[in-house]
Every structure is written in C-alpha cells, then in structure tokens.
Design an enzyme around this catalytic site. Structure first.
Site, PDB file in Angstrom:
ATOM      1  N   ARG A 171      28.266  -1.551  23.209  1.00  0.00           N
ATOM      2  CA  ARG A 171      27.855  -0.681  24.314  1.00  0.00           C
ATOM      3  C   ARG A 171      27.013  -1.512  25.280  1.00  0.00           C
ATOM      4  O   ARG A 171      25.942  -1.985  24.920  1.00  0.00           O
ATOM      5  CB  ARG A 171      27.038   0.501  23.779  1.00  0.00           C
ATOM      6  CG  ARG A 171      26.506   1.368  24.894  1.00  0.00           C
ATOM      7  CD  ARG A 171      25.765   2.610  24.432  1.00  0.00           C
ATOM      8  NE  ARG A 171      25.313   3.311  25.613  1.00  0.00           N
ATOM      9  CZ  ARG A 171      24.049   3.529  25.944  1.00  0.00           C
ATOM     10  NH1 ARG A 171      23.063   3.187  25.147  1.00  0.00           N
ATOM     11  NH2 ARG A 171      23.750   4.134  27.078  1.00  0.00           N
ATOM     12  N   HIS A 183      22.831   2.775  33.887  1.00  0.00           N
ATOM     13  CA  HIS A 183      21.656   2.627  33.019  1.00  0.00           C
ATOM     14  C   HIS A 183      20.470   2.261  33.911  1.00  0.00           C
ATOM     15  O   HIS A 183      19.878   1.198  33.794  1.00  0.00           O
ATOM     16  CB  HIS A 183      21.919   1.589  31.928  1.00  0.00           C
ATOM     17  CG  HIS A 183      21.017   1.704  30.727  1.00  0.00           C
ATOM     18  ND1 HIS A 183      21.487   1.814  29.429  1.00  0.00           N
ATOM     19  CD2 HIS A 183      19.668   1.736  30.624  1.00  0.00           C
ATOM     20  CE1 HIS A 183      20.466   1.883  28.587  1.00  0.00           C
ATOM     21  NE2 HIS A 183      19.350   1.834  29.283  1.00  0.00           N
ATOM     22  N   GLU A 226      20.513   8.448  29.358  1.00  0.00           N
ATOM     23  CA  GLU A 226      19.216   9.138  29.344  1.00  0.00           C
ATOM     24  C   GLU A 226      18.798   9.678  30.709  1.00  0.00           C
ATOM     25  O   GLU A 226      17.826   9.199  31.320  1.00  0.00           O
ATOM     26  CB  GLU A 226      18.128   8.210  28.791  1.00  0.00           C
ATOM     27  CG  GLU A 226      18.338   7.812  27.353  1.00  0.00           C
ATOM     28  CD  GLU A 226      17.065   7.299  26.676  1.00  0.00           C
ATOM     29  OE1 GLU A 226      15.981   7.387  27.285  1.00  0.00           O
ATOM     30  OE2 GLU A 226      17.163   6.825  25.527  1.00  0.00           O
ATOM     31  N   ASN A 240      21.020   9.079  21.807  1.00  0.00           N
ATOM     32  CA  ASN A 240      20.003   8.074  21.495  1.00  0.00           C
ATOM     33  C   ASN A 240      18.911   8.780  20.716  1.00  0.00           C
ATOM     34  O   ASN A 240      18.419   9.834  21.147  1.00  0.00           O
ATOM     35  CB  ASN A 240      19.388   7.492  22.767  1.00  0.00           C
ATOM     36  CG  ASN A 240      20.391   6.702  23.600  1.00  0.00           C
ATOM     37  OD1 ASN A 240      21.526   6.473  23.184  1.00  0.00           O
ATOM     38  ND2 ASN A 240      19.965   6.285  24.778  1.00  0.00           N
ATOM     39  N   TYR A 246      15.131   8.059  18.722  1.00  0.00           N
ATOM     40  CA  TYR A 246      14.035   7.158  18.355  1.00  0.00           C
ATOM     41  C   TYR A 246      12.979   7.802  17.468  1.00  0.00           C
ATOM     42  O   TYR A 246      12.462   7.179  16.557  1.00  0.00           O
ATOM     43  CB  TYR A 246      13.379   6.565  19.612  1.00  0.00           C
ATOM     44  CG  TYR A 246      14.272   5.534  20.256  1.00  0.00           C
ATOM     45  CD1 TYR A 246      14.245   4.211  19.843  1.00  0.00           C
ATOM     46  CD2 TYR A 246      15.199   5.893  21.235  1.00  0.00           C
ATOM     47  CE1 TYR A 246      15.094   3.260  20.391  1.00  0.00           C
ATOM     48  CE2 TYR A 246      16.056   4.942  21.794  1.00  0.00           C
ATOM     49  CZ  TYR A 246      15.993   3.637  21.364  1.00  0.00           C
ATOM     50  OH  TYR A 246      16.845   2.706  21.898  1.00  0.00           O
ATOM     51  N   GLU A 270      22.241   4.755  20.708  1.00  0.00           N
ATOM     52  CA  GLU A 270      21.047   3.917  20.506  1.00  0.00           C
ATOM     53  C   GLU A 270      20.227   4.478  19.358  1.00  0.00           C
ATOM     54  O   GLU A 270      20.110   5.696  19.197  1.00  0.00           O
ATOM     55  CB  GLU A 270      20.116   3.925  21.733  1.00  0.00           C
ATOM     56  CG  GLU A 270      20.571   3.095  22.879  1.00  0.00           C
ATOM     57  CD  GLU A 270      19.616   3.174  24.064  1.00  0.00           C
ATOM     58  OE1 GLU A 270      18.396   3.334  23.871  1.00  0.00           O
ATOM     59  OE2 GLU A 270      20.116   3.084  25.192  1.00  0.00           O
TER      60      GLU A 270
HETATM   61  C1  GCO Z   1      16.057   3.928  26.575  1.00  0.00           C
HETATM   62  C2  GCO Z   1      17.053   2.959  26.971  1.00  0.00           C
HETATM   63  C3  GCO Z   1      16.822   1.581  26.486  1.00  0.00           C
HETATM   64  C4  GCO Z   1      15.475   1.223  25.930  1.00  0.00           C
HETATM   65  C5  GCO Z   1      15.309   1.636  24.498  1.00  0.00           C
HETATM   66  C6  GCO Z   1      13.978   1.264  23.907  1.00  0.00           C
HETATM   67  O1  GCO Z   1      16.312   4.712  25.696  1.00  0.00           O
HETATM   68  O2  GCO Z   1      15.011   3.895  27.138  1.00  0.00           O
HETATM   69  O3  GCO Z   1      18.337   3.384  26.835  1.00  0.00           O
HETATM   70  O4  GCO Z   1      17.060   0.928  27.675  1.00  0.00           O
HETATM   71  O5  GCO Z   1      15.255  -0.120  26.013  1.00  0.00           O
HETATM   72  O6  GCO Z   1      15.437   3.003  24.384  1.00  0.00           O
HETATM   73  O7  GCO Z   1      12.952   1.850  24.636  1.00  0.00           O
END
Ligand code: GCO
Length: 488
Positions: free
Chosen positions: A111, A155, A200, A327, A329, A395
C-alpha cells in the site's frame, strides 16, 4: 500531546486516545485463538504501507508541483526539529530497494500513495508525464516481484494551488479530485485493480483545517466542517470517475477507526462515546456507503448551512465501495465535561474540566496505548456498518525508536509483541465472522512522521536518514515468518 490527542481536544474531547479507563481495562480480555488454531484464511494478503510525502523525497523533481506539505514544513515551529519530507527515505530513487524489502519479508501487497502534484503539478490541467512514469515504474516492478500494488489516491498532499483556491473547504476541490482520480484510473487501471480513494479523512480535515497542526495549518472550525463535506463529495465523485475510467476497478477507501470507550458509567460519558463514534467512525465511512450523514453530530437545523449542502449531494457523495480499509492504532477514552451537553462540536473553545484517569496500558514510544482488544472490537463493530464488504487492514503499527546495536542489528521486541497481540485480535475477529482479507503493517520503513518529523520510528525497517540505508529490524524478520506461514 500526540496528534491523535490534538484532534480529540480540538473537538472538545478530553483524554481521548490518551488513556483507557480502569473500567475499560476490567472488561474481559480478547478470546485467544486456541493453540494450533492460528491459521489465517488461504490467500490472505500480508503487506506493508507507506505514503508518498512520508517516503518519496524528490520534492521538486521531474516537474512535481508544490503540495500543502511542501509548504507547511517550512513554517517555523510546525515540525519537530524543523524536519521536512524533501528527501525522506528517497523512495523516488530507491523504490527498487523498497521492493527488495517487501520481497525479503515475503509480503504480497504494497500500500503506497500517489502524489497528486507529480501527476498534476497545480491540481488541474494536463498530466506531467515524468511524474506519472514514476508510478508506472513502481507498478511494473511490484507486479514483476509478485506483489499487489494497492495505491491510495490521496494521503494528505493537496496541490498548494488548490489550497490557494480554497482547499478542501471549497466544493470545487471535489471536482478537481475526481478529475485526478479519472486520470489515474485510465493510466494505471490496466495493471492495478484495487484502489483506495482517501487516507483518514477525519485526520487531515480536523488537524489541517481546525487544529492547524497539519497542513495547511488553518484554524477555522467552520472551514473544517465544510471540508469534511467536500471530502465526502470527492469520495462519491472520485469513485464514479474511477469506474468510468475502467469498470473493472475495485474501489474502496481508508478510514481510521477506534472503539469509543466511555470513561465511566455516567450517562454523559456514555453519550460522549456515542457521539464520538458517530463523528469518527461513521461521519465518513457510513456517509459515503449510505449517502447520508449520521444524525445527532450537529443540530439538524444547522447542518445544511454548516456543510454548505446542495440539492443532489446525497447522490453525489454516495459510493457503493467494493471494499473498506481500516487503520487501527488504539482505543479512545470518551468523557463529557460538565458544560458539554448540547454543545455542538464546533464550540471548540469550550473548557472541559474532566481529568482523564491515569494511564493503565503499556505505551509505545509515541505515548499511544497498546490496546489489541480494541482492534477486535472495532472490527466487529465496523463490520455492521460496512455490510459484507471485504475489509483490508490498511495500517496498524507502533513507534519504538531503538536503533542499531553493536552487532548492527535492530532489536525491537516491543514491536514484535505489539504485532503478535494485534494479529491474535484480528484473527479472533475473522473467526467471529469479520471478512478481513488483508493486513498492511505501518510501516514498511521508518519515515517522516508528519508534525513529529523523523523522531518517531514506525518501521519494520530501520532507515538511516543521513544516507538512506535500510536495515530490516528483528520485527521485520519475525513478520516475514508470519507472512510465509500465514499463521501465528
Ligand atoms: C496516519 C497515516 C500515517 C501515519 C501513521 C502513524 O494514520 O496518520 O495514515 O501516515 O504515519 O498513522 O501516525
């Protein structure tokens, strides 16, 4: 404060993303896949992700135009250590090295994102063939290596010229985006099947137009809200442009999602979690898929004016996405301050007296909570929103900043532990019926981490930014084994 907290506080939320309530931690842990039961579905795509501005460098080469990030990094004090993406990982020249990394890790999907300013330097008008040729070379080399190219069209690197003409708050930007999407579909659609429209949407609109910590650095809540609508329109128009270029293309988009955990059982906190779920998890994903906004985020009578809504917009923004990218986190703690009830999110100056509970989870070097249970939970939750569309994890990853030791290797057991926990949670979601067909680690290599510059290293590969040298970390070697075995 990291950038995810910036976003939450910008919209009147305290502590979101910064802490998990003890109450939340007391919830039952993720069911673990039984031993010998760690196999992923056949054909599962193991991959890695990057983004153009974060890795390419070559910011002025071969006719590339200026993007809002090229401009924003020059503003004093905006980027840690005054770093820029002018060179970054130099992937524009070293893309064959990147492909070698993917191969060494046994990955089958890459990706990456396309820099609009390489294709249309001003965001409009004729194609810059030299810029397009870079993506032709990259695509052909990936295919020759047996790796699926999976581009994201946007992006965060808007052509500066379009920002000068109003940026994402201006509806015209959606038309320009659709034109660009059509160009790319025609140029690469014969070789690339799977396309993501945006990365995002929530992050770049809120941090770029409301909080001012990302490009273009504006702090205008009204412009921000309009920008969210333009981006939704651009989803619908871009989707149609890609399909018109080539009906065989599979078109999705990438959304950052997070489980919203009430900080307590107080009804206000539960209501806060609900509204934040609507805003972050639904405002873009559900809106595009269903052609309507979730209710209750803004007062109904003010919403059309706030969005600059026009007749026909429901059809314009609708896109029957072929797949959805997520994504993930961390989890998000939600609490309402005492003035919060009924305050629209645009009241960004409201003071929130609520103090978040103490941190209770392990944290990455970026300070983000390690919360694999939330990965499972949000996948189960979003599956209900996205119907039976295939899901790709676009992600997931963590910043740990250790570098080479005397043996020249990078020992990063924390990252291995992070991935191990998240793979188990993802596998449990698959077993619970969520149609996840691929996973992309963020990131293939250390890169330019936006406002944090090069201070946060998310890579499976160490990059020496002085000379571009790449060294696969212990975690990258471990990931290679998972990808080869398709099992944990
Ligand atoms: C985001 C982006 C990435 C970042 C990653 C870590 O989610 O912000 O897609 O570009 O680098 O998430 O912060």
């Amino acid at each position: 404060m990291n950038r995810r907290d910036f976003l939450m506080s910008s919209l009147g939320m305290v502590g979101a993303g910064a802490a998990l309530a003890p109450a939340a931690l007391a919830k039952p842990k993720a069911k673990r896949a039984g031993q010998g039961d760690g196999a992923f579905p056949p054909g599962f795509y193991w991959g890695a992700a990057t983004a153009a501005y974060q890795v390419e460098g070559a910011y002025r080469e071969d006719g590339k135009g200026e993007s809002i990030w090229d401009r924003f990094v020059l503003a004093p004090g905006k980027i840690k250590n005054g770093d820029t993406g002018n060179v970054a990982c130099d992937s524009y020249h070293r893309y064959m090295d990147d492909i070698a990394l993917l191969k060494a890790m046994n990955l089958k999907s890459y990706r990456f994102s396309i820099a609009w300013t390489r294709i249309q330097p001003d965001g409009t008008g004729p194609v810059n063939q030299k810029g397009l040729d870079y993506y032709n070379r990259l695509t052909d080399a990936l295919l020759a290596a047996g790796i699926r190219p999976m581009p994201t069209l946007y992006h965060w690197d808007l052509p500066q010229n379009l920002e000068d003409r109003g940026g994402w708050p201006a509806r015209e930007t959606a038309d320009r985006y659709a034109e660009y999407a059509g160009i790319m579909g025609k140029a690469l659609g014969d070789r690339i099947e799977t396309w993501s429209l945006f990365n995002e949407s929530k992050t770049f609109t809120a941090l770029g137009y409301n909080q001012g910590v990302f490009a273009p650095g504006r702090k205008d809540p009204y412009a921000f809200i309009r920008s969210t609508h333009t981006v939704n329109l651009a989803h619908g128009l871009g989707y149609k442009a890609l399909k018109a270029a080539n009906p065989k293309l599979k078109v999705g988009s990438v959304y950052d999602v997070t489980p919203m955990i009430p900080a307590s059982d107080r009804p206000e906190d539960v209501a806060a979690a609900d509204i934040w779920d609507k805003w972050q998890n639904l405002w873009f994903a559900q809106t595009v898929i269903e052609g309507r906004y979730p209710e209750g985020v803004f007062p109904a009578d003010r919403q059309p004016e706030l969005l600059n809504w026009k007749d026909g917009d429901a059809d314009r923004m609708h896109a029957d996405l072929d797949f959805v990218g997520f994504n993930y986190y961390s989890g998000t703690l939600c609490a309402y301050g005492k003035e919060a009830s009924g305050v629209p999110l645009i009241d960004v100056d409201a003071k929130w007296p609520y103090a978040p509970p103490a941190l209770e989870t392990a944290k990455t070097d970026f300070g983000w909570n390690v919360y694999p249970q939330g990965f499972h939970d949000i996948l189960v939750r979003m599956h209900k929103v996205t119907g039976n569309r295939p899901i790709e994890i676009t992600e997931n990853g963590c910043a740990y900043n250790m570098g080479p030791t005397a043996d020249g290797q990078i020992h990063d057991p924390q990252r291995i532990a992070f991935y191990r926990g998240h793979f188990a949670a993802m596998l449990q979601a698959i077993k619970d019926g969520v149609p996840v067909r691929g996973y992309h680690a963020w990131s293939l290599m250390d890169n330019f981490e936006w406002a944090s510059g090069y201070s946060q290293r998310f890579g499976l590969t160490w990059v020496d930014f002085a000379n571009g040298t790449r060294t696969i970390k212990d975690s990258g070697k471990w990931y290679a084994g998972v990808a080869a075995a398709n099992t944990i």
